[in-house]
Design a protein around this motif. Structure first.
Motif, PDB file in Angstrom:
ATOM      1  N   MET A  98      -0.016   7.461  10.197  1.00  0.00           N
ATOM      2  CA  MET A  98       1.171   6.817   9.623  1.00  0.00           C
ATOM      3  C   MET A  98       0.776   5.788   8.565  1.00  0.00           C
ATOM      4  O   MET A  98       1.401   5.716   7.507  1.00  0.00           O
ATOM      5  CB  MET A  98       2.015   6.161  10.721  1.00  0.00           C
ATOM      6  N   PHE A  99      -0.245   5.010   8.851  1.00  0.00           N
ATOM      7  CA  PHE A  99      -0.672   4.001   7.891  1.00  0.00           C
ATOM      8  C   PHE A  99      -1.180   4.667   6.606  1.00  0.00           C
ATOM      9  O   PHE A  99      -0.814   4.272   5.497  1.00  0.00           O
ATOM     10  CB  PHE A  99      -1.748   3.095   8.496  1.00  0.00           C
ATOM     11  N   ALA A 100      -2.007   5.687   6.781  1.00  0.00           N
ATOM     12  CA  ALA A 100      -2.578   6.368   5.614  1.00  0.00           C
ATOM     13  C   ALA A 100      -1.508   7.050   4.769  1.00  0.00           C
ATOM     14  O   ALA A 100      -1.588   7.037   3.536  1.00  0.00           O
ATOM     15  CB  ALA A 100      -3.622   7.388   6.072  1.00  0.00           C
ATOM     16  N   LEU A 101      -0.509   7.629   5.411  1.00  0.00           N
ATOM     17  CA  LEU A 101       0.520   8.360   4.671  1.00  0.00           C
ATOM     18  C   LEU A 101       1.589   7.464   4.049  1.00  0.00           C
ATOM     19  O   LEU A 101       2.218   7.842   3.069  1.00  0.00           O
ATOM     20  CB  LEU A 101       1.197   9.385   5.584  1.00  0.00           C
ATOM     21  N   HIS A 102       1.805   6.290   4.633  1.00  0.00           N
ATOM     22  CA  HIS A 102       2.933   5.471   4.196  1.00  0.00           C
ATOM     23  C   HIS A 102       2.555   4.205   3.437  1.00  0.00           C
ATOM     24  O   HIS A 102       3.394   3.616   2.764  1.00  0.00           O
ATOM     25  CB  HIS A 102       3.816   5.107   5.396  1.00  0.00           C
ATOM     26  N   TRP A 103       1.298   3.775   3.543  1.00  0.00           N
ATOM     27  CA  TRP A 103       0.924   2.548   2.860  1.00  0.00           C
ATOM     28  C   TRP A 103       0.871   2.807   1.361  1.00  0.00           C
ATOM     29  O   TRP A 103       0.255   3.754   0.892  1.00  0.00           O
ATOM     30  CB  TRP A 103      -0.415   2.027   3.365  1.00  0.00           C
ATOM     31  N   ARG A 104       1.529   1.968   0.614  1.00  0.00           N
ATOM     32  CA  ARG A 104       1.630   2.141  -0.837  1.00  0.00           C
ATOM     33  C   ARG A 104       0.870   1.060  -1.587  1.00  0.00           C
ATOM     34  O   ARG A 104       1.130   0.816  -2.758  1.00  0.00           O
ATOM     35  CB  ARG A 104       3.100   2.095  -1.242  1.00  0.00           C
ATOM     36  N   GLY A 105      -0.002   0.351  -0.898  1.00  0.00           N
ATOM     37  CA  GLY A 105      -0.752  -0.708  -1.539  1.00  0.00           C
ATOM     38  C   GLY A 105      -0.008  -2.029  -1.597  1.00  0.00           C
ATOM     39  O   GLY A 105      -0.495  -2.983  -2.183  1.00  0.00           O
TER      40      GLY A 105
END
Length: 151
Positions: free
Chosen positions: A55-62
């Protein structure tokens, strides 16, 4: 396709809740308890941890970060990252809850005395604090030290 944060939230909560219920109905003397502790204390936290990473990898946008409350707020303003953070809590609280149950059994604390401490599900560190306080009061000795690292 990106996993729906609402669906992942519901699935994660349901899985964790099932484990907490299993802990409540699994006294140390029951034949199934060791298996419950293994599944709920090892396997489910592993699944939740993998879900957290996904979830973090797919949703984090920086956006956001961990350097200030404002950065954390910005980070968790993204629904998928918020769900990842919730999965983090679920995994660690469940791991600690199973540790509390198994340590209680090892130290002879009655299972009924442990059940209220499973409030770790809702108030994580408060459950750990309550468990350690009860152990100190009951045994009148310092909590176990962490094992020394192997040389």
């Amino acid at each position: 396709m990106t996993p729906d944060p609402d669906l992942i939230f519901r699935l994660s909560n349901g899985l964790a809740l099932l484990c907490w219920l299993a802990l409540v109905v699994s006294p140390p003397s029951a034949a199934w308890t060791r298996r419950v502790w293994w599944v709920c204390g090892r396997m489910v936290p592993l699944v939740l941890s993998a879900g957290y990473l996904l979830m973090f990898a797919l949703h984090w946008r920086g956006e956001g970060g961990f350097g200030s409350p404002a950065e954390v707020r910005a980070l968790f303003d993204v629904p998928g990252v918020l769900v990842a953070g919730w999965m983090h809590y679920l995994a660690f609280d469940l791991f600690v809850g199973v540790w509390i149950a198994s340590r209680s059994a090892q130290t002879g604390l009655p299972h009924l005395a442990v059940v209220p401490l499973l409030l770790t599900f809702v108030l994580g560190p408060v459950g750990l604090l309550a468990f350690l306080a009860i152990r100190l009061l009951r045994r009148s000795e310092a909590p176990d030290e962490f094992p020394a690292a192997a040389a």
